[in-house]
Design an enzyme around this catalytic site. Structure first.
Site, mmCIF file in Angstrom:
data_model
loop_
_atom_site.group_PDB
_atom_site.id
_atom_site.type_symbol
_atom_site.label_atom_id
_atom_site.label_comp_id
_atom_site.label_asym_id
_atom_site.label_seq_id
_atom_site.Cartn_x
_atom_site.Cartn_y
_atom_site.Cartn_z
ATOM 1 C CD GLU A 60 -3.077 -0.894 0.283
ATOM 2 O OE1 GLU A 60 -3.352 0.287 -0.045
ATOM 3 O OE2 GLU A 60 -3.696 -1.874 -0.138
ATOM 4 C CB CYS A 116 -1.418 7.207 1.167
ATOM 5 S SG CYS A 116 -2.572 6.142 2.046
#
Length: 468
Positions: A228, A262
């Site tokens: 990720e 993010c």
């Protein structure tokens, strides 16, 4: 080697972190492996009971844990959200796991007389390497489903934000069954590299460059890895959409946790007829946000947690201004009482020649660019090496969904922004360099930590035709 642990609000060095050495890390991995068969032998319901007992301990220790998180990150509201999110994850996975892990009825094979029984075999030891921006949440978002699946977990959070580890591990120790199969250890990048060779499957959250190196190391170790990585999430605002709603949602999506996420909105494309009104609304609202000073709860924008990230933000701003960008508000990284801070910054006159439009900034910077129409906005949004998530605002849902379907991103928030911060039950994959591997979200997340075994059972007493 040691790492200096700093107060992000003042920059003061509070202590030196000494990473766990390789021998101790290996012993920890061996201990977890030895206990895992007993954990896996428990029913999903029994493992769930242990996880719910842990939830109770975390809730009881919330004040202590929250203090550690605030010390780690310098911000308040997002730290509260982290603790509450973890409590919710424990409850959610405890409810979901039994049905997901219960084998279905045997199925007939294509070969007469043979039936297939499917079973799930958990990986013995899951490794987790997590970042500094949400230390508790991202330290456990993979660990909890892995534990629910029957795996043991060895986790290495970021050396930038290690204070939460001790109070969290104290809650783990109060649940003996869990203490045997879960360990969070202090360490740095070298510790993480060592961890890769000790586990059977790895979940990593972090930057693209580090993630690519981790992926290569996992390939060399011949273990599956779930990456990720970064994002450069776009938002598209079409003419006719609710600009009050869009500006508020995008402001939150871009500045929550001071943009250190993010899934932050990092670039905005607005259809030209709505551009000036949207930019004016966004700027006015951004100017009302306050730095969280003098105390962590005294404003909405916390400090920049990692001093290295402040340098990235400065580089992006310098590049943008050198190429003609205009700051409608904000526009600088400040040093206040030794800490590094950045007020919400709305940039216009931007284009894709600028780093602030193409590289992950990880700060409260909102570049806004006009698009001639929806097709142009989609083209600009997809002109990126990232594909984590996105947002679309339109007058009607059908239009918004049609635009969203054209975006190269794993999750698209419709008439809202950054919904994946709260909605974890939709299955999604990261596109491009934003990640690799199975979905972290949705029920499918659990299956990353198990292997599928097929038992092929002969029910016929007749000789098989292929025997000799």
């Amino acid at each position: 080697m040691t790492h200096q642990v700093r107060d992000p609000r003042t920059g003061a060095v509070e202590r030196d972190l000494r990473p766990m050495d390789a021998a101790e890390l290996a012993r920890t991995a061996d201990r977890l492996r030895a206990a895992q068969p007993g954990w896996a032998a428990l029913s999903p319901e029994a493992r769930g009971a242990a996880l719910l007992a842990w939830r109770k301990e975390i809730a009881a220790a919330e004040t202590t844990l929250l203090s550690a998180l605030i010390a780690d990150t310098g911000r308040h509201a997002e730290s509260v959200m982290e603790v509450r999110s973890v409590l919710g994850m424990l409850e959610r996975w405890t409810a979901l796991a039994p049905a997901l892990l219960t084998p279905g009825a045997p199925l007939p094979a294509a070969v007469p007389g043979v039936e297939i029984c499917q079973t799930l075999v958990p990986y013995q030891l899951t490794g987790v390497i997590s970042p500094w921006n949400f230390p508790l949440l991202l330290g456990l978002i993979d660990a909890i489903p892995a534990l629910g699946a029957g795996s043991a977990v060895l986790a290495k959070p970021s050396e930038v934000t290690p204070r939460f580890i001790a109070p969290l591990m104290e809650t783990v120790r109060r649940v003996p069954a869990l203490a045997e199969v879960l360990a969070l250890v202090e360490g740095d990048g070298a510790t993480g590299a060592e961890l890769v060779g000790l586990v059977d499957v790895l979940a990593f959250t972090g930057s693209v460059p580090t993630g690519r190196a981790v992926g290569a190391a996992a390939a060399a170790a011949f273990i599956p890895v779930f990456l990720e990585l970064g994002g450069k999430d776009p938002a598209i605002v079409l003419a006719g959409s609710d600009l009050e709603r869009a500006s508020s949602a995008i402001l939150w999506g871009a500045t929550a946790n001071a943009g250190q996420s993010c899934l932050s909105i990092e670039r905005v494309y607005v259809e030209e007829p709505a551009f000036e009104q949207f930019a004016d609304l966004l700027t006015a609202k951004a100017q009302r946000l306050r730095l969280a000073r003098p105390g962590p709860a005294d404003g909405e924008i916390g400090p920049l947690i990692d001093p290295g990230q402040a340098l990235v933000i400065e580089r992006h701003l310098d590049d943008a201004f050198a190429k003609g960008a205009v700051a409608r508000c904000g526009g600088a990284v400040e040093t206040l009482d030794g800490g590094r801070w950045c007020k919400p910054t709305v940039l216009t006159e931007v284009d894709h020649s600028m780093l602030v439009m193409t590289e992950e900034t990880f700060g409260p910077i909102i570049p806004v660019m006009p698009a001639s129409d929806a097709r142009h906005a989609v083209h600009l949004a997809n002109d990126s090496s990232f594909g984590l998530s996105a947002a679309v605002f339109a007058r009607d849902l059908d239009t918004a969904r049609a635009v969203g379907a054209q975006l190269q991103a794993g999750a698209v928030s419709v008439n809202n922004a950054a919904l994946t911060a709260f909605v974890h039950d939709g299955t999604k994959n990261s596109f491009k360099f934003s990640g690799l591997g199975g979905s972290r979200m949705g029920p499918a997340s659990l299956f990353r930590f198990v292997r599928h075994q097929a038992q092929l059972i002969n029910r016929s007493s007749a000789p098989d035709p292929w025997w000799h």
